[in-house]
Design a protein around this motif. Structure first.
Motif, PDB file in Angstrom:
ATOM      1  N   THR A 159      21.435  31.751  29.010  1.00 21.59           N
ATOM      2  CA  THR A 159      22.305  33.124  29.065  1.00 21.59           C
ATOM      3  C   THR A 159      23.260  33.083  30.229  1.00 21.59           C
ATOM      4  O   THR A 159      23.199  32.478  31.161  1.00 21.59           O
ATOM      5  N   PRO A 160      24.186  33.999  29.876  1.00 21.64           N
ATOM      6  CA  PRO A 160      25.261  34.068  31.221  1.00 21.64           C
ATOM      7  C   PRO A 160      24.609  34.538  32.382  1.00 21.64           C
ATOM      8  O   PRO A 160      25.081  34.197  33.519  1.00 21.64           O
ATOM      9  N   GLU A 161      23.688  35.355  32.183  1.00 19.38           N
ATOM     10  CA  GLU A 161      22.879  35.784  33.425  1.00 19.38           C
ATOM     11  C   GLU A 161      22.044  34.668  34.224  1.00 19.38           C
ATOM     12  O   GLU A 161      21.782  34.799  35.438  1.00 19.38           O
ATOM     13  N   GLU A 162      21.378  33.702  33.435  1.00 14.87           N
ATOM     14  CA  GLU A 162      20.953  32.522  34.049  1.00 14.87           C
ATOM     15  C   GLU A 162      22.047  31.707  34.591  1.00 14.87           C
ATOM     16  O   GLU A 162      21.683  30.769  35.601  1.00 14.87           O
ATOM     17  N   LEU A 163      22.935  31.492  33.774  1.00 14.32           N
ATOM     18  CA  LEU A 163      24.132  30.514  34.618  1.00 14.32           C
ATOM     19  C   LEU A 163      25.004  31.040  35.634  1.00 14.32           C
ATOM     20  O   LEU A 163      24.935  30.492  36.641  1.00 14.32           O
ATOM     21  N   TYR A 180      25.990  36.496  39.114  1.00 16.56           N
ATOM     22  CA  TYR A 180      27.191  37.215  40.070  1.00 16.56           C
ATOM     23  C   TYR A 180      28.024  37.853  39.052  1.00 16.56           C
ATOM     24  O   TYR A 180      28.027  37.557  38.169  1.00 16.56           O
ATOM     25  N   PRO A 181      28.419  39.191  39.740  1.00 11.99           N
ATOM     26  CA  PRO A 181      29.640  39.795  39.094  1.00 11.99           C
ATOM     27  C   PRO A 181      30.881  39.027  39.050  1.00 11.99           C
ATOM     28  O   PRO A 181      31.808  39.441  38.462  1.00 11.99           O
ATOM     29  N   PHE A 182      30.845  37.873  39.556  1.00 11.61           N
ATOM     30  CA  PHE A 182      32.098  37.096  39.575  1.00 11.61           C
ATOM     31  C   PHE A 182      31.897  35.671  39.044  1.00 11.61           C
ATOM     32  O   PHE A 182      30.632  35.471  39.124  1.00 11.61           O
ATOM     33  N   GLY A 183      32.787  34.684  38.910  1.00 11.48           N
ATOM     34  CA  GLY A 183      32.478  33.516  38.955  1.00 11.48           C
ATOM     35  C   GLY A 183      33.194  33.045  37.288  1.00 11.48           C
ATOM     36  O   GLY A 183      33.806  33.920  36.303  1.00 11.48           O
ATOM     37  N   PRO A 184      33.425  31.906  36.938  1.00 13.58           N
ATOM     38  CA  PRO A 184      34.122  31.395  35.685  1.00 13.58           C
ATOM     39  C   PRO A 184      33.665  31.553  34.266  1.00 13.58           C
ATOM     40  O   PRO A 184      33.058  30.668  33.904  1.00 13.58           O
ATOM     41  N   LYS A 185      33.375  32.843  34.097  1.00 12.52           N
ATOM     42  CA  LYS A 185      32.624  33.227  32.773  1.00 12.52           C
ATOM     43  C   LYS A 185      33.268  32.561  31.318  1.00 12.52           C
ATOM     44  O   LYS A 185      32.565  32.402  30.557  1.00 12.52           O
ATOM     45  N   ASP A 186      34.569  32.326  31.498  1.00 12.29           N
ATOM     46  CA  ASP A 186      35.098  31.595  30.348  1.00 12.29           C
ATOM     47  C   ASP A 186      34.633  30.118  30.101  1.00 12.29           C
ATOM     48  O   ASP A 186      35.105  29.577  29.185  1.00 12.29           O
ATOM     49  N   ALA A 187      33.912  29.692  31.310  1.00 14.61           N
ATOM     50  CA  ALA A 187      33.595  28.098  31.189  1.00 14.61           C
ATOM     51  C   ALA A 187      32.197  28.117  30.451  1.00 14.61           C
ATOM     52  O   ALA A 187      31.525  26.967  30.417  1.00 14.61           O
ATOM     53  N   LEU A 188      31.565  29.293  30.126  1.00 12.43           N
ATOM     54  CA  LEU A 188      30.233  29.132  29.680  1.00 12.43           C
ATOM     55  C   LEU A 188      30.272  28.758  27.961  1.00 12.43           C
ATOM     56  O   LEU A 188      31.410  28.905  27.451  1.00 12.43           O
ATOM     57  N   PRO A 235      37.481  24.557  29.789  1.00 11.00           N
ATOM     58  CA  PRO A 235      36.636  24.589  31.176  1.00 11.00           C
ATOM     59  C   PRO A 235      35.068  24.618  30.747  1.00 11.00           C
ATOM     60  O   PRO A 235      34.722  24.966  29.597  1.00 11.00           O
ATOM     61  N   PHE A 236      34.179  23.822  31.675  1.00 11.41           N
ATOM     62  CA  PHE A 236      32.769  24.131  31.373  1.00 11.41           C
ATOM     63  C   PHE A 236      31.850  24.096  32.653  1.00 11.41           C
ATOM     64  O   PHE A 236      32.497  23.835  33.589  1.00 11.41           O
ATOM     65  N   PHE A 237      31.100  24.729  32.693  1.00 12.47           N
ATOM     66  CA  PHE A 237      30.165  25.012  33.924  1.00 12.47           C
ATOM     67  C   PHE A 237      28.753  24.497  33.644  1.00 12.47           C
ATOM     68  O   PHE A 237      28.047  24.854  32.919  1.00 12.47           O
ATOM     69  N   ILE A 238      28.629  23.777  34.696  1.00 13.53           N
ATOM     70  CA  ILE A 238      26.958  22.998  34.911  1.00 13.53           C
ATOM     71  C   ILE A 238      26.284  23.483  36.089  1.00 13.53           C
ATOM     72  O   ILE A 238      26.805  23.434  36.932  1.00 13.53           O
ATOM     73  N   ASN A 279      27.038  24.396  41.825  1.00 10.50           N
ATOM     74  CA  ASN A 279      27.329  24.346  40.341  1.00 10.50           C
ATOM     75  C   ASN A 279      28.529  23.612  40.335  1.00 10.50           C
ATOM     76  O   ASN A 279      29.192  23.251  41.291  1.00 10.50           O
ATOM     77  N   GLN A 280      28.873  23.261  39.014  1.00 13.89           N
ATOM     78  CA  GLN A 280      29.866  22.397  38.799  1.00 13.89           C
ATOM     79  C   GLN A 280      30.727  23.010  37.848  1.00 13.89           C
ATOM     80  O   GLN A 280      30.443  23.565  36.484  1.00 13.89           O
TER      81      GLN A 280
END
Length: 297
Positions: A62-66, A69-77, A274-277, A284-285
């Motif tokens: 989920t976005p909350e698990e990944l 925080y209130p910031f971060g590259p959410k478009d990479a999920l 973009p992707f987020f690991i 994170n990556q």
């Protein structure tokens, strides 16, 4: 998926031997793999419990698990879902007959499941047995519990869940080498290879096979990749890009793909994805893959 280890340099001579026997290099390579224990470069890394956890959250978190925080590259999920959506955006079946898709380098299977939204049958293949075992559990049970690393030896409980509106009976998984796929796979209308090509020990063998896997005009191929050419996965002599040629010209991965695919496939679209690991709660990556969409001529 590729794996870490030493390259069998005898394989570099495969095209020469193949020509002398009247075989394609790909056919001879499959024969070599079938009759010997080939250590595929890079494979060990994909069998760890740590990496399995990272890929389960990468695919199903989920976005909350990944990103808690209130910031971060959410478009990479949701990268695996977006890859499947890119395939289905361009796949336009001409009739209501049986359609097939192949997700090669499927990892734990999110894209494979998502492709089932628009295709009648989907096969997911990965080199990692642990990834395929997890994907099979998800296919049969719809969910799988796992431990999410917070830091060090501190974990939290998590559950990977396949969306309930996906028909999992359309999906199957198997372990396999993208450079030596079994000969009886059949043909497909869609092939997805996400972040795979620059992790293969013989990328040209995989690309050469695509004209057989996608023989019908209009069939769709989607490739994504960060073009991180690395010695531990691919001998430098086999890189498609990331090098300077004898004339001092920089050859990039996209150029290599164009050269290998251009005779049989036409480029339809290219986009940065973009992707987020997630590795831990705080490390994170963030990576940007180059996604290319090709249509069989």
């Amino acid at each position: 998926m590729a794996a870490i280890g030493g390259i069998d340099h005898k394989l570099i001579a495969v095209p020469v031997v193949a020509a002398s026997l009247g075989l394609s290099a790909y056919a001879l390579y499959r024969l070599h793999c079938a009759n010997s224990k080939v250590a595929v470069p890079g494979s060990d890394v994909y069998e760890s419990t740590k990496l399995l956890s990272e890929y389960l959250v990468f695919h199903f978190g989920t976005p909350e698990e990944l990103i808690p925080y209130p910031f971060g590259p959410k478009d990479a999920l949701d990268f695996p879902k977006r890859c499947a959506e890119l395939c289905l955006k361009h796949f336009k079946p001409k009739d209501i007959g049986q359609s097939r898709a192949l997700d090669i380098g499927c990892a734990v299977g999110r894209s494979t499941f998502e492709l089932a939204r628009g295709v009648n049958e989907v096969i997911g293949i990965d080199y990692s047995q642990s990834f395929i075992d997890a994907a099979d559990i998800l296919c049969h049970q719809g969910q799988m519990p796992y431990k999410l690393v917070q830091e060090g030896d501190i974990f939290s409980e998590a559950v990977a869940t396949v969306p309930k509106d996906i028909d999992r009976t359309k999906v199957s998984f198997e372990q396999g080498d993208a450079c030596a796929l079994r000969s009886d796979l059949g043909t497909f209308d869609v092939v997805l290879a996400a972040n795979l090509v620059c992790r293969l020990h013989h990328p040209k063998y995989f690309l050469d096979r695509l004209q057989q896997l996608l023989p019908k005009p209009g069939s769709i191929l989607v490739l994504t990749g960060p073009y991180t050419w690395l010695h531990q996965f691919t001998d430098k002599s086999l890189w498609l890009g990331g090098y300077v040629d004898a004339n001092g010209k920089a050859i990039k991965g996209f150029q290599g793909l164009q050269q290998e695919l251009g005779a049989y496939f036409g480029l339809v679209e290219q986009v940065d994805m973009p992707f987020f690991i997630r590795e831990t709660a705080r490390k994170n990556q963030w990576t940007v893959a180059h996604a290319t969409v090709w249509r069989r001529k």
